[in-house]
Motif scaffolding. Structure first.
Motif, PDB file in Angstrom:
ATOM      1  N   LEU A   3      -6.206 -13.570  -6.114  1.00 45.55           N
ATOM      2  CA  LEU A   3      -5.356 -12.470  -5.664  1.00 45.55           C
ATOM      3  C   LEU A   3      -5.685 -11.182  -6.395  1.00 45.55           C
ATOM      4  CD1 LEU A   3      -2.741 -11.361  -4.236  1.00 45.55           C
ATOM      5  CD2 LEU A   3      -1.479 -12.202  -6.222  1.00 45.55           C
ATOM      6  N   SER A   4      -5.653 -10.084  -5.640  1.00 47.00           N
ATOM      7  CA  SER A   4      -5.823  -8.757  -6.215  1.00 47.00           C
ATOM      8  C   SER A   4      -4.679  -7.877  -5.731  1.00 47.00           C
ATOM      9  CB  SER A   4      -7.167  -8.162  -5.772  1.00 47.00           C
ATOM     10  OG  SER A   4      -7.350  -6.871  -6.314  1.00 47.00           O
ATOM     11  N   LEU A   5      -3.960  -7.241  -6.661  1.00 42.88           N
ATOM     12  CA  LEU A   5      -2.851  -6.341  -6.352  1.00 42.88           C
ATOM     13  C   LEU A   5      -3.267  -4.915  -6.697  1.00 42.88           C
ATOM     14  CD1 LEU A   5       0.086  -8.398  -7.963  1.00 42.88           C
ATOM     15  CD2 LEU A   5      -0.545  -8.333  -5.550  1.00 42.88           C
ATOM     16  N   LEU A   6      -3.363  -4.052  -5.684  1.00 48.50           N
ATOM     17  CA  LEU A   6      -3.836  -2.681  -5.888  1.00 48.50           C
ATOM     18  C   LEU A   6      -2.818  -1.698  -5.323  1.00 48.50           C
ATOM     19  CD1 LEU A   6      -7.521  -3.135  -4.606  1.00 48.50           C
ATOM     20  CD2 LEU A   6      -6.684  -3.417  -6.947  1.00 48.50           C
ATOM     21  N   SER A   7      -2.500  -0.661  -6.075  1.00 52.84           N
ATOM     22  CA  SER A   7      -1.626   0.394  -5.555  1.00 52.84           C
ATOM     23  C   SER A   7      -2.311   1.740  -5.746  1.00 52.84           C
ATOM     24  CB  SER A   7      -0.268   0.371  -6.256  1.00 52.84           C
ATOM     25  OG  SER A   7      -0.392   0.602  -7.642  1.00 52.84           O
ATOM     26  N   LYS A  36      -0.877  -8.949 -12.007  1.00 51.70           N
ATOM     27  CA  LYS A  36      -0.287  -7.637 -12.226  1.00 51.70           C
ATOM     28  C   LYS A  36      -0.975  -6.593 -11.346  1.00 51.70           C
ATOM     29  CE  LYS A  36       2.483  -9.125 -15.437  1.00 51.70           C
ATOM     30  NZ  LYS A  36       3.955  -9.204 -15.168  1.00 51.70           N
ATOM     31  N   PHE A  37      -0.214  -5.568 -10.970  1.00 49.91           N
ATOM     32  CA  PHE A  37      -0.765  -4.478 -10.186  1.00 49.91           C
ATOM     33  C   PHE A  37      -1.743  -3.646 -11.015  1.00 49.91           C
ATOM     34  CE2 PHE A  37       2.429  -5.027  -6.885  1.00 49.91           C
ATOM     35  CZ  PHE A  37       1.756  -4.563  -5.760  1.00 49.91           C
ATOM     36  N   ASN A  38      -2.809  -3.230 -10.379  1.00 50.87           N
ATOM     37  CA  ASN A  38      -3.684  -2.194 -10.905  1.00 50.87           C
ATOM     38  C   ASN A  38      -3.379  -0.915 -10.136  1.00 50.87           C
ATOM     39  OD1 ASN A  38      -5.303  -3.753 -12.796  1.00 50.87           O
ATOM     40  ND2 ASN A  38      -6.123  -4.781 -11.001  1.00 50.87           N
ATOM     41  N   ILE A  60      -5.826  -9.898  -0.756  1.00 50.87           N
ATOM     42  CA  ILE A  60      -5.725  -8.534  -1.244  1.00 50.87           C
ATOM     43  C   ILE A  60      -4.370  -7.976  -0.831  1.00 50.87           C
ATOM     44  CG2 ILE A  60      -6.726  -6.227  -1.191  1.00 50.87           C
ATOM     45  CD1 ILE A  60      -9.323  -7.525  -0.171  1.00 50.87           C
ATOM     46  N   VAL A  61      -3.641  -7.454  -1.795  1.00 48.17           N
ATOM     47  CA  VAL A  61      -2.363  -6.802  -1.518  1.00 48.17           C
ATOM     48  C   VAL A  61      -2.498  -5.332  -1.883  1.00 48.17           C
ATOM     49  CG1 VAL A  61       0.098  -6.686  -2.068  1.00 48.17           C
ATOM     50  CG2 VAL A  61      -1.052  -8.905  -1.913  1.00 48.17           C
ATOM     51  N   LEU A  62      -2.288  -4.461  -0.900  1.00 46.99           N
ATOM     52  CA  LEU A  62      -2.373  -3.020  -1.096  1.00 46.99           C
ATOM     53  C   LEU A  62      -0.980  -2.423  -0.917  1.00 46.99           C
ATOM     54  CD1 LEU A  62      -5.587  -2.297   1.021  1.00 46.99           C
ATOM     55  CD2 LEU A  62      -5.433  -2.829  -1.425  1.00 46.99           C
ATOM     56  N   ALA A  63      -0.586  -1.541  -1.813  1.00 48.61           N
ATOM     57  CA  ALA A  63       0.770  -1.015  -1.759  1.00 48.61           C
ATOM     58  C   ALA A  63       0.801   0.450  -2.174  1.00 48.61           C
ATOM     59  CB  ALA A  63       1.689  -1.833  -2.673  1.00 48.61           C
ATOM     60  N   THR A  64       1.798   1.161  -1.659  1.00 48.38           N
ATOM     61  CA  THR A  64       2.029   2.544  -2.068  1.00 48.38           C
ATOM     62  C   THR A  64       3.475   2.896  -1.807  1.00 48.38           C
ATOM     63  OG1 THR A  64       1.111   4.779  -1.959  1.00 48.38           O
ATOM     64  CG2 THR A  64       1.506   3.665   0.138  1.00 48.38           C
ATOM     65  N   GLU A  65       3.885   4.053  -2.298  1.00 45.54           N
ATOM     66  CA  GLU A  65       5.272   4.502  -2.172  1.00 45.54           C
ATOM     67  C   GLU A  65       5.579   4.922  -0.732  1.00 45.54           C
ATOM     68  OE1 GLU A  65       5.591   8.776  -3.822  1.00 45.54           O
ATOM     69  OE2 GLU A  65       3.836   7.880  -4.792  1.00 45.54           O
ATOM     70  N   PRO A  66       6.866   4.948  -0.353  1.00 44.60           N
ATOM     71  CA  PRO A  66       7.230   5.293   1.026  1.00 44.60           C
ATOM     72  C   PRO A  66       6.694   6.636   1.501  1.00 44.60           C
ATOM     73  CG  PRO A  66       9.105   4.329  -0.103  1.00 44.60           C
ATOM     74  CD  PRO A  66       8.038   4.522  -1.136  1.00 44.60           C
ATOM     75  N   ALA A  67       6.673   7.642   0.632  1.00 45.68           N
ATOM     76  CA  ALA A  67       6.225   8.968   1.047  1.00 45.68           C
ATOM     77  C   ALA A  67       4.785   8.974   1.539  1.00 45.68           C
ATOM     78  CB  ALA A  67       6.388   9.962  -0.107  1.00 45.68           C
ATOM     79  N   LEU A  68       3.987   8.018   1.082  1.00 47.12           N
ATOM     80  CA  LEU A  68       2.583   7.940   1.479  1.00 47.12           C
ATOM     81  C   LEU A  68       2.305   6.819   2.470  1.00 47.12           C
ATOM     82  CD1 LEU A  68       0.915   8.324  -2.033  1.00 47.12           C
ATOM     83  CD2 LEU A  68       0.928  10.037  -0.227  1.00 47.12           C
ATOM     84  N   PHE A  69       3.324   6.030   2.792  1.00 49.06           N
ATOM     85  CA  PHE A  69       3.063   4.738   3.428  1.00 49.06           C
ATOM     86  C   PHE A  69       2.446   4.851   4.812  1.00 49.06           C
ATOM     87  CE2 PHE A  69       4.263   0.628   5.379  1.00 49.06           C
ATOM     88  CZ  PHE A  69       3.640  -0.201   4.463  1.00 49.06           C
ATOM     89  N   LYS A  70       2.966   5.733   5.657  1.00 48.75           N
ATOM     90  CA  LYS A  70       2.433   5.819   7.026  1.00 48.75           C
ATOM     91  C   LYS A  70       0.971   6.271   7.019  1.00 48.75           C
ATOM     92  CE  LYS A  70       6.053   8.276   8.265  1.00 48.75           C
ATOM     93  NZ  LYS A  70       6.963   9.122   9.078  1.00 48.75           N
ATOM     94  N   ALA A  71       0.653   7.245   6.181  1.00 49.48           N
ATOM     95  CA  ALA A  71      -0.742   7.675   6.070  1.00 49.48           C
ATOM     96  C   ALA A  71      -1.605   6.590   5.435  1.00 49.48           C
ATOM     97  CB  ALA A  71      -0.821   8.956   5.248  1.00 49.48           C
TER      98      ALA A  71
END
Length: 395
Positions: A3-7, A36-38, A60-71
């Motif tokens: 598993l890889s956690l990337l934000s 842990k997230f990188n 692979i798990v990719l994540a970001t904050e709501p303000a950036l999520f749609k883009a």
């Protein structure tokens, strides 16, 4: 690596960190290991890490904050060469919960890759998704502390358990291993009981009081159930060994577990079918085998399956007893609800919900480097696409 956690592009606020912690905890429950997230704000560093992850990792798990999520969703689709369009079921789900939402905003929130599984939030806004290639899972999640627990409990657990499968199997770890002499205590460092006798007895009593019986497929692991029956809890009037068994063949371990449980039920007069597979193994990064197995219960309408992964130092017999423990938890819940649903989310992160107005605009300062990667993204997406095309080109 499993598993890889990337934000990308997130400031480490308390809200962001809480969301990341919830996701990390969820995967610890699933994989029995710490991940842990990188975090990346640098365009180059994120692309380098993502390209490496696509080439090497199972998930692979990719994540970001709501303000950036749609883009961010659009960027991920471009990078992985995934066609996307508004999902009709998701559009209906969002519309019902947000009747005043504009059509343009609705389409943006419902836009996910074709063939992806939505990982819904409680109101549908900032819904993530999961998509599966032949040997890899790609999951996109919002770092939204007001929504992430719902995503985890109502979608992520089930999606990962249903789709993650290790195919590079080595020899049977239970070869020449018997159930005898293993029921008292664990050889694991913690020296803890291998199974909860009182919980199993309580479930057996509940099943018996309600006239319910279990047919379990005849795999090698039933010897361990027999050992429990003769040494700890009498299962002879409740759990019956079905003659049903079949070779795994080319099936995934998950599908195999479901077929075993359904077959056990169909070839019996019992109330519910069950199966515990053999212990499978893959070689870890440390060149040591990592053990895992599947359990399943199936009634006439539903079937649910769970994957258990051994902790460090845990032996195959110890893992089997853990699986038996989990099987009886599932049966206990089934006896109460009449539905074959596994019990996995009790220890998930739980917080009091906090009321707050949702903002669909960028209401905070976004770093220039982050915005540019999401807004343009064409050139840098090609860097990831070059690596991803062999993995996701089948979609």
């Amino acid at each position: 690596m499993i598993l890889s956690l990337l934000s990308l592009g997130v400031e480490q606020t308390a809200s962001i960190r809480e969301s990341q912690s919830a996701i990390e905890t969820a995967f610890k429950h699933i994989l029995d290991d710490d991940f842990k997230f990188n975090n990346y704000a640098s365009e180059k560093d994120f692309i380098d890490a993502l390209s490496k992850s696509v080439a090497e990792d199972h998930m692979i798990v990719l994540a970001t904050e709501p303000a950036l999520f749609k883009a961010f969703k659009n960027f991920v689709c471009r990078s992985f060469q995934l066609k996307s369009k508004p999902n009709k079921s998701l559009m209906k789900y969002i519309s019902e919960r947000n009747p005043s939402i504009s059509e343009a905003n609705l389409l943006e929130h419902a836009d996910i890759p074709v063939g992806a599984t939505p990982l819904c939030t409680q109101d549908g806004l900032y819904t993530g998704f999961g998509i599966k290639a032949k040997k890899q899972l790609l999951i996109v999640l919002p770092l939204d502390d007001r929504r992430i627990d719902y995503v985890i409990n109502r979608g992520l657990f089930t999606y990962v358990r249903n789709n993650m499968d290790m195919s590079a199997l080595i020899s049977d770890p239970l070869k020449d291993v018997t159930a005898e002499g293993s029921a008292v205590s664990s050889s694991h460092a913690a020296k803890s009981a291998l199974y909860d006798v009182n919980a199993i007895r309580k479930t057996v009593d509940k099943l018996s009081d309600r006239g319910l019986t279990v047919a379990i497929a005849n795999t090698k692991t039933v010897d361990f159930i027999g050992n429990i029956s003769t040494t700890s809890v009498d299962l002879s009037e409740t759990v019956f060994i079905s003659p049903y068994n079949e070779p795994k063949g080319e099936k995934s371990a998950r599908v195999y577990a479901i077929d075993l449980a359904k077959g056990a039920l169909e070839n019996s007069t019992n109330s519910v079918g069950a199966a515990i597979t053999k212990v499978f193994s893959v070689m870890g990064e440390d060149e040591k085998p990592q053990f895992f197995m599947y359990i399943c219960i199936a009634d006439r309408q539903t079937a649910n399956v769970a994957k258990l992964v051994a902790e460090n130092g845990e032996t195959p017999p110890e893992l089997i007893y853990k699986a038996i423990d989990e099987l009886f938890k599932m049966l206990d819940l089934w006896a109460d609800t009449g539905y074959a649903i596994p019990q996995f989310t009790d220890e998930a992160v739980v917080k009091e919900s906090r009321a707050a107005e949702e903002s669909d605009t960028f209401n905070k300062k976004i770093k220039i480097a982050v915005f540019s990667i999401l807004a343009s993204g064409t050139v840098v997406s090609l860097i990831v696409s070059f690596v991803a095309q062999n993995v996701y080109g089948v979609l």
